[in-house]
Motif scaffolding. Structure first.
Motif, PDB file in Angstrom:
ATOM      1  N   ARG A 108      36.936  44.581 -19.023  1.00 18.82           N
ATOM      2  CA  ARG A 108      37.669  44.438 -17.770  1.00 18.82           C
ATOM      3  C   ARG A 108      36.487  44.307 -16.835  1.00 18.82           C
ATOM      4  O   ARG A 108      35.285  44.856 -16.711  1.00 18.82           O
ATOM      5  N   ARG A 109      36.700  43.249 -15.813  1.00 23.38           N
ATOM      6  CA  ARG A 109      35.858  43.000 -14.658  1.00 23.38           C
ATOM      7  C   ARG A 109      35.722  44.200 -13.901  1.00 23.38           C
ATOM      8  O   ARG A 109      36.824  44.973 -13.609  1.00 23.38           O
ATOM      9  N   VAL A 110      34.381  44.425 -13.351  1.00 22.55           N
ATOM     10  CA  VAL A 110      34.353  45.555 -12.582  1.00 22.55           C
ATOM     11  C   VAL A 110      35.299  45.311 -11.112  1.00 22.55           C
ATOM     12  O   VAL A 110      35.897  46.338 -10.525  1.00 22.55           O
ATOM     13  N   LEU A 111      35.148  44.065 -10.692  1.00 23.03           N
ATOM     14  CA  LEU A 111      35.734  43.794  -9.392  1.00 23.03           C
ATOM     15  C   LEU A 111      37.574  44.091  -9.707  1.00 23.03           C
ATOM     16  O   LEU A 111      38.275  44.593  -8.831  1.00 23.03           O
ATOM     17  N   ASP A 112      38.206  43.826 -10.950  1.00 23.26           N
ATOM     18  CA  ASP A 112      39.321  44.214 -10.979  1.00 23.26           C
ATOM     19  C   ASP A 112      39.751  45.538 -10.956  1.00 23.26           C
ATOM     20  O   ASP A 112      40.860  45.983 -10.549  1.00 23.26           O
ATOM     21  N   VAL A 113      38.698  46.498 -11.473  1.00 19.88           N
ATOM     22  CA  VAL A 113      39.058  47.822 -11.273  1.00 19.88           C
ATOM     23  C   VAL A 113      38.887  48.391  -9.846  1.00 19.88           C
ATOM     24  O   VAL A 113      39.724  49.089  -9.358  1.00 19.88           O
ATOM     25  N   LEU A 114      37.895  47.622  -9.067  1.00 16.83           N
ATOM     26  CA  LEU A 114      37.539  47.894  -7.883  1.00 16.83           C
ATOM     27  C   LEU A 114      38.985  47.488  -6.848  1.00 16.83           C
ATOM     28  O   LEU A 114      39.590  48.173  -6.090  1.00 16.83           O
ATOM     29  N   ALA A 115      39.510  46.272  -7.405  1.00 11.80           N
ATOM     30  CA  ALA A 115      40.759  45.828  -6.766  1.00 11.80           C
ATOM     31  C   ALA A 115      41.977  46.577  -6.772  1.00 11.80           C
ATOM     32  O   ALA A 115      42.874  46.612  -5.986  1.00 11.80           O
ATOM     33  N   GLU A 116      42.101  47.204  -8.003  1.00  9.27           N
ATOM     34  CA  GLU A 116      43.126  48.025  -8.517  1.00  9.27           C
ATOM     35  C   GLU A 116      43.228  49.346  -7.607  1.00  9.27           C
ATOM     36  O   GLU A 116      43.979  49.836  -7.114  1.00  9.27           O
ATOM     37  N   ARG A 117      41.782  49.907  -7.449  1.00  5.10           N
ATOM     38  CA  ARG A 117      41.627  50.982  -6.589  1.00  5.10           C
ATOM     39  C   ARG A 117      41.951  50.696  -5.000  1.00  5.10           C
ATOM     40  O   ARG A 117      42.911  51.378  -4.397  1.00  5.10           O
ATOM     41  N   ALA A 118      41.618  49.399  -4.632  1.00  7.13           N
ATOM     42  CA  ALA A 118      41.997  48.908  -3.286  1.00  7.13           C
ATOM     43  C   ALA A 118      43.382  48.800  -3.074  1.00  7.13           C
ATOM     44  O   ALA A 118      43.948  49.202  -1.973  1.00  7.13           O
ATOM     45  N   ARG A 119      44.048  48.357  -4.017  1.00  6.71           N
ATOM     46  CA  ARG A 119      45.578  48.418  -3.856  1.00  6.71           C
ATOM     47  C   ARG A 119      46.207  49.673  -3.695  1.00  6.71           C
ATOM     48  O   ARG A 119      47.210  49.849  -3.040  1.00  6.71           O
ATOM     49  N   HIS A 120      45.589  50.659  -4.391  1.00  6.07           N
ATOM     50  CA  HIS A 120      46.021  52.087  -4.381  1.00  6.07           C
ATOM     51  C   HIS A 120      46.017  52.537  -3.066  1.00  6.07           C
ATOM     52  O   HIS A 120      46.753  53.314  -2.750  1.00  6.07           O
ATOM     53  N   VAL A 121      44.904  52.426  -2.601  1.00 11.79           N
ATOM     54  CA  VAL A 121      44.594  52.772  -1.248  1.00 11.79           C
ATOM     55  C   VAL A 121      45.418  52.198  -0.154  1.00 11.79           C
ATOM     56  O   VAL A 121      46.044  52.832   0.799  1.00 11.79           O
ATOM     57  N   LEU A 122      45.485  50.934  -0.145  1.00  8.41           N
ATOM     58  CA  LEU A 122      46.438  50.053   0.852  1.00  8.41           C
ATOM     59  C   LEU A 122      47.978  50.339   0.713  1.00  8.41           C
ATOM     60  O   LEU A 122      48.712  50.400   1.843  1.00  8.41           O
ATOM     61  N   GLU A 123      48.235  50.813  -0.500  1.00  9.85           N
ATOM     62  CA  GLU A 123      49.623  50.965  -0.613  1.00  9.85           C
ATOM     63  C   GLU A 123      50.022  52.448   0.155  1.00  9.85           C
ATOM     64  O   GLU A 123      51.221  52.484   0.555  1.00  9.85           O
ATOM     65  N   ARG A 124      49.051  53.307   0.294  1.00 12.65           N
ATOM     66  CA  ARG A 124      49.313  54.346   1.080  1.00 12.65           C
ATOM     67  C   ARG A 124      49.213  54.156   2.457  1.00 12.65           C
ATOM     68  O   ARG A 124      49.616  55.238   3.430  1.00 12.65           O
ATOM     69  N   ALA A 125      48.778  53.166   3.042  1.00  7.93           N
ATOM     70  CA  ALA A 125      48.725  52.865   4.529  1.00  7.93           C
ATOM     71  C   ALA A 125      50.114  52.741   4.977  1.00  7.93           C
ATOM     72  O   ALA A 125      51.137  52.134   4.095  1.00  7.93           O
ATOM     73  N   THR A 126      50.030  52.783   6.363  1.00  4.27           N
ATOM     74  CA  THR A 126      51.433  52.473   6.990  1.00  4.27           C
ATOM     75  C   THR A 126      51.452  51.735   7.998  1.00  4.27           C
ATOM     76  O   THR A 126      50.225  51.132   8.350  1.00  4.27           O
ATOM     77  N   GLU A 127      52.348  51.439   8.586  1.00  2.62           N
ATOM     78  CA  GLU A 127      52.261  50.267   9.681  1.00  2.62           C
ATOM     79  C   GLU A 127      51.534  50.658  10.884  1.00  2.62           C
ATOM     80  O   GLU A 127      51.146  50.024  11.663  1.00  2.62           O
ATOM     81  N   GLN A 128      51.286  51.915  11.226  1.00  2.00           N
ATOM     82  CA  GLN A 128      50.768  52.718  12.164  1.00  2.00           C
ATOM     83  C   GLN A 128      49.358  52.684  11.957  1.00  2.00           C
ATOM     84  O   GLN A 128      48.470  52.896  13.083  1.00  2.00           O
ATOM     85  N   ASP A 129      48.861  52.307  10.877  1.00  2.00           N
ATOM     86  CA  ASP A 129      47.276  52.394  10.532  1.00  2.00           C
ATOM     87  C   ASP A 129      46.898  51.158  10.957  1.00  2.00           C
ATOM     88  O   ASP A 129      47.516  49.887  10.714  1.00  2.00           O
ATOM     89  N   GLN A 130      45.574  50.907  11.446  1.00  2.00           N
ATOM     90  CA  GLN A 130      44.938  49.805  11.568  1.00  2.00           C
ATOM     91  C   GLN A 130      43.983  49.516  10.505  1.00  2.00           C
ATOM     92  O   GLN A 130      43.293  50.305  10.186  1.00  2.00           O
ATOM     93  N   ILE A 131      43.934  48.264   9.862  1.00  2.68           N
ATOM     94  CA  ILE A 131      43.287  47.998   8.660  1.00  2.68           C
ATOM     95  C   ILE A 131      41.942  46.551   8.938  1.00  2.68           C
ATOM     96  O   ILE A 131      42.564  45.864   9.554  1.00  2.68           O
ATOM     97  N   TRP A 132      41.213  47.198   8.567  1.00  2.00           N
ATOM     98  CA  TRP A 132      40.070  46.020   8.580  1.00  2.00           C
ATOM     99  C   TRP A 132      39.427  46.074   7.119  1.00  2.00           C
ATOM    100  O   TRP A 132      39.335  46.971   6.520  1.00  2.00           O
ATOM    101  N   ILE A 133      39.504  44.727   6.676  1.00  2.93           N
ATOM    102  CA  ILE A 133      38.841  44.398   5.342  1.00  2.93           C
ATOM    103  C   ILE A 133      37.368  43.722   5.431  1.00  2.93           C
ATOM    104  O   ILE A 133      37.201  42.875   5.996  1.00  2.93           O
ATOM    105  N   VAL A 134      36.251  44.476   4.630  1.00  2.00           N
ATOM    106  CA  VAL A 134      34.925  43.703   4.685  1.00  2.00           C
ATOM    107  C   VAL A 134      34.730  43.490   3.130  1.00  2.00           C
ATOM    108  O   VAL A 134      34.794  44.257   2.256  1.00  2.00           O
TER     109      VAL A 134
END
Lengths: 596, 303
Positions: A108-134
């Motif tokens: 598995r690519r490292v990036l795929d693992v990181l992206a999965e964790r990123a999705r997990h983080v973003l799925e917990r975000a709500t409409e009230q949150d402000q998100i920046w992606i770098v």
């Protein structure tokens, strides 16, 4: 509950110290002869239960003191609010899709693992949150939750280096002005040691999550060609980096042909010799056997191949130059002809001009130079001791005892005593000293023939530039370069500066007339090949004392909870002090009874 | 001041007294000082049956002075009575191993202290022409000196005391039983011991003596270091007589140990008092004169 410094929990072994000391201490007590043992026996019989209980309580209290102190050192934190929601949070998500994220671990690519964790983080975000992606370009992008998820889904490894420390600082600056109660920077990265840099620690809490494994890697650290112009042979010097054990095949390819090959291991320097049939500018590629990280297994080089210069040598240049030219001719580095003339006065066509032996001819030489539009003149003849500096190839460091002062302006190739010694103006190359032992030590040194090769095949045959860059790096181009050829399209250079394309390769530079005057070699940053993870101390040193690499559960716990987290350290320290006081009081009971 | 102290050897520290010389010198000095400080003779009862005259000595009560004889012959004599002259006393001395212990520097072992105390007591008694004997015991009777009142008997007692060395365990009953054989008439039994023995059996034997009409005085000898529990943080305390040992931490047990010792002394005192036995707790740093004075004061109650 979780711990900010879980490593401190190792100190829990110290809890075993009180019982251990108790056991060690009671092994061999000294014997004291005491006639009133019967009183002692009676005392011990009557109070043994109470004493045992007291000792047990003391032991437990001492263990409790150590336990509380160690737990406090581990900085325990606990949630103080219930429910699944979280306060509105300004969160900057740094997703490290740098070159190293293309490494494959366990299929598995490292990036795929990181992206999965990123999705997990973003799925917990709500409409009230402000998100920046770098991402790896280091630019903070304000996005909605859906956009962020889409960006994560489509992210691919970029062949660039990401300075994680700098990215965190950028991300922190992006969120710190957000009008929300909680601000966090979430970093998902393979967290290479080489991805950190010194700087001001982030004032915003940083939550780090690192991919759990890193593979061994081998890559090409650097490569360059010698000489710059092949005629038509030359060498490529390659340095391999990484820690991958064993050897791998290294190939040099150009024009669809494999030119040379070798077998080498990490840390070795390889010299590949090759001859090229084609003439002109070529793109060469070095390829290493693929490993878990492919992106650093290739290196692109620009090759300039030309026939040996057709050279004529006039008698006035002296015997040393004539004999060296014979050597070059025999070695195939030059051939007979009129393309380049080595002379003591300007000749037709390209000329390498040495000062005339008779100073009376200097005036005529200068007049001829003026007639050809060359701005340089031979000035005063001076004696002294100088050393050649600058881009003089093998002649660098050679001693100079006599020279004409070169008067004029224009590009200076090499200097002696800080004054121009070797200059190029159009098709005339001027050397300030004759190649005689009274003028310079060059003719009787091993550097002389290579120096003459440089004069004929590089300087006289026409200047060219080969620049190196990493993807995305800003590069200043020579003034002669007016455009750059990218993907078959000629892009005009604005202000003499270009941003190196993201795709590694060779990008040729064109002059106004359409001639190729150089090339830009774009290759990976070798720091991305170093996959060793950063030590926790290094992470805290660059990102701040609160920056800790969190596990899956710790990350889930800490996310969005910065405002609802309670530090239990003070409570535990208070408990430790209370236990210590209680222990002291209980231990002092015996002493107090004695005074009754 | 120094002269005054030298004259009152009975009030000096026992260790310093022991440095003056052997048992004899020490005891004699103690007794001289002791008698000089008294206003009446010690260990003296009252009887109406006149027996004989004897020369007056300092401390004798003036009421017993024979004024007629003084007027007639200008000599100081006191009258003695039948009961007193026939008083027979027996000192029972514990010489067990536990007595041969000292808990600090510049202090006598319990046995050395007891020997000097016994010598002093015997001298006081013999000066009153009371017959005095000695029984020394450890697990068994080790030495017996029959009670005599004649001049020179004290030297015999001193010789016996000088030969005594610490024995083994402590069993008091045989010695006390032998007292019954040696004192057929009512007399005075002085029991000198550290009382590290079977309390019930010893008390039974002492009460038996009391029931036989003897006056019984118990000197409970203790080293001051036995009152408290000192030592390293943890130690194995070994009984010199039995070899039995207890591992203990003095710091933890000190308080309750002291309480146990106090309680034991109180029990001995109350048990003795209940049985009509005179009990004296004596620490080995107590000047001999104090001990003799206390004993004399309480002895007068039994007269």
């Amino acid at each position: 509950m979780g711990f900010l410094h879980p490593l401190a929990l190792i100190g829990l072994v110290a809890v075993a110290l009180p019982p251990l000391l108790h056991l060690i201490g009671r092994r061999l007590p000294p014997t004291v002869v005491f006639p009133a043992v019967r009183y002692l026996t009676a005392t011990e019989r009557e109070h043994s239960r109470r004493l045992k209980l007291k000792n047990l309580i003391l032991l437990l209290l001492r263990m409790a003191v150590i336990l509380f102190v160690v737990l406090a050192a581990a900085r325990p934190v606990a949630r103080v609010a219930s429910g699944t929601g979280h306060p509105p949070t300004a969160m900057a998500l740094v997703l490290d899709n740098s070159l190293s994220s293309g490494a494959v671990v366990g299929g598995r690519r490292v990036l795929d693992v990181l992206a999965e964790r990123a999705r997990h983080v973003l799925e917990r975000a709500t409409e009230q949150d402000q998100i920046w992606i770098v991402l790896a370009d280091g630019l903070p992008r304000r996005v909605g939750r859906a956009e962020a998820l889409a960006a994560v889904d489509s992210v691919t490894p970029w062949p660039v280096r990401l300075d994680v420390s700098e990215a965190v600082r950028i991300a922190a600056r992006a969120v710190e002005d957000a009008p929300l109660p909680v601000r966090e920077v979430v970093v998902l990265s393979d967290l290479q040691e080489t991805a950190l840099s010194a700087g001001e620690p982030s004032a915003v809490p940083v939550l780090l999550w690192a991919s759990p494994e890193v593979p061994q890697n081998r890559g090409i650290d650097s490569a360059h060609v010698e000489p710059r112009v092949w005629s038509p042979s030359g060498e490529v010097i390659v340095r391999l980096g990484g820690t991958f054990p064993g050897e791998a095949a290294l190939r040099l390819e150009a024009g669809g042909h494999e030119l040379a090959g070798a077998v080498a291991g990490s840390g070795e320097v390889v010299v590949l010799s090759a001859t090229v049939a084609e003439r002109g500018w070529l793109q060469a590629r070095l390829a290493l056997d693929p490993d878990e990280l492919n992106a650093d297994d290739q290196w692109f080089l620009a090759l300039r191949v030309a026939d040996p210069a057709a050279t004529r040598v006039e008698r006035g240049v002296g015997s040393f130059v004539r004999e060296a030219a014979d050597v070059l001719r025999q070695g195939g580095r030059i051939r007979s002809g009129d393309e380049v003339t080595l002379a003591d006065r300007p000749a037709a066509g390209t000329t390498v001009l040495f000062p005339p032996e008779d100073p009376a001819l200097v005036g005529a030489v200068n007049r001829t130079l003026a007639a050809r539009g060359v701005e340089w003149r031979l000035g005063e003849l001076v004696d002294g001791e100088w050393v050649v500096t600058g881009d003089a190839g093998a002649a660098r460091g050679a001693p100079v005892l006599r020279r004409y002062r070169l008067l004029g302006s224009g590009p200076v190739v090499a200097r002696a005593g800080g004054e121009p010694w070797l200059v190029r103006a159009g098709d005339v190359v001027i050397v300030a000293s004759r190649m005689e032992v009274e003028w310079t030590g060059l003719p009787v040194s091993a550097a002389f023939v290579p120096f003459l090769d440089l004069l004929v095949n590089r300087l006289a045959a026409g200047e060219s530039w080969v620049l190196g860059a990493t993807p995305g790096q800003t590069v200043r181009l020579p003034a002669a370069a007016r455009s750059i050829l990218v993907a078959g399209e000629e892009l005009t250079v604005q202000g003499g500066v270009v941003v190196a394309p993201l795709d590694p390769g060779v990008y040729f530079l064109r002059a106004a007339a359409g001639d190729t005057v150089g090339a830009l070699e774009v290759n990976h940053d070798r720091r991305e090949s170093r996959l060793a993870p950063a030590a926790p101390t290094a992470v805290r040193a660059t990102l701040g004392p609160e920056a800790n690499v969190l596990g899956d559960r710790a990350m889930d716990r800490e996310l969005f909870q910065g405002a609802r987290r309670a530090d239990l350290t003070a409570i535990l320290l208070t408990a430790a002090i209370a236990a210590a006081l209680l222990e002291f009081a209980l231990a002092s009971v015996g002493g107090a009874a004695r005074r009754v | 001041m120094a002269q005054r102290l030298t004259n009152r050897v009975d009030l000096l520290d026992p260790y310093e007294v022991a440095q003056l010389g052997g048992i004899e010198l020490a005891a004699r000095g103690v007794v001289e000082g002791f008698l000089a400080g008294l206003h009446r003779s010690p260990f003296r009862g009252f009887s109406v049956e006149f027996a004989e005259h004897r020369p007056y000595q300092p401390g004798d009560e003036l009421r017993y002075l024979d004024w007629k004889l003084l007027a007639r012959a200008d000599r100081l004599f006191v009258k003695q009575y039948e009961e007193e002259t026939n008083l027979r006393s027996m000192v029972v001395l514990d010489v067990s191993r536990s007595m041969d212990w000292v808990g600090g520097e510049r202090r006598l072992t319990k046995l050395e202290y007891a020997k000097r105390l016994v010598a002093a007591l015997a001298l006081v008694l013999l000066r009153q022409r009371d017959a005095t004997g000695l029984i020394a015991f450890d697990e068994r009777v080790r030495s017996v000196v029959r009670a005599r009142a004649r001049h020179g008997h004290w030297w015999q007692l001193l010789a016996a005391l000088g030969e005594l060395e610490a024995g083994q365990g402590t069993v008091a009953e045989p010695a006390l039983r032998q007292v019954t054989d040696l004192l057929r008439r009512r007399g005075l039994v002085i029991f000198v011991s550290d009382l590290l023995l079977d309390k019930d059996l010893a008390l039974l034997a002492l009460q038996h003596l009391r029931h036989r009409g003897h006056q019984v005085v118990v000197f409970h000898i203790m080293d001051p270091a036995e009152l408290s529990l000192e030592g390293p943080p943890e130690a194995r305390f070994e009984d010199p007589e039995t070899g039995g040992a207890v591992v203990a931490r003095p710091r933890e047990l000190r308080g309750v140990y002291e309480e146990t010792v106090r309680r034991t002394i109180d029990e001995w005192r109350s048990s003795c008092r209940g049985g009509g036995i005179d009990y004296h707790h004596v620490l080995t740093d107590t000047p001999f004169g104090y001990v003799l004075r206390r004993a004399a004061a309480s002895r007068s109650r039994f007269g």
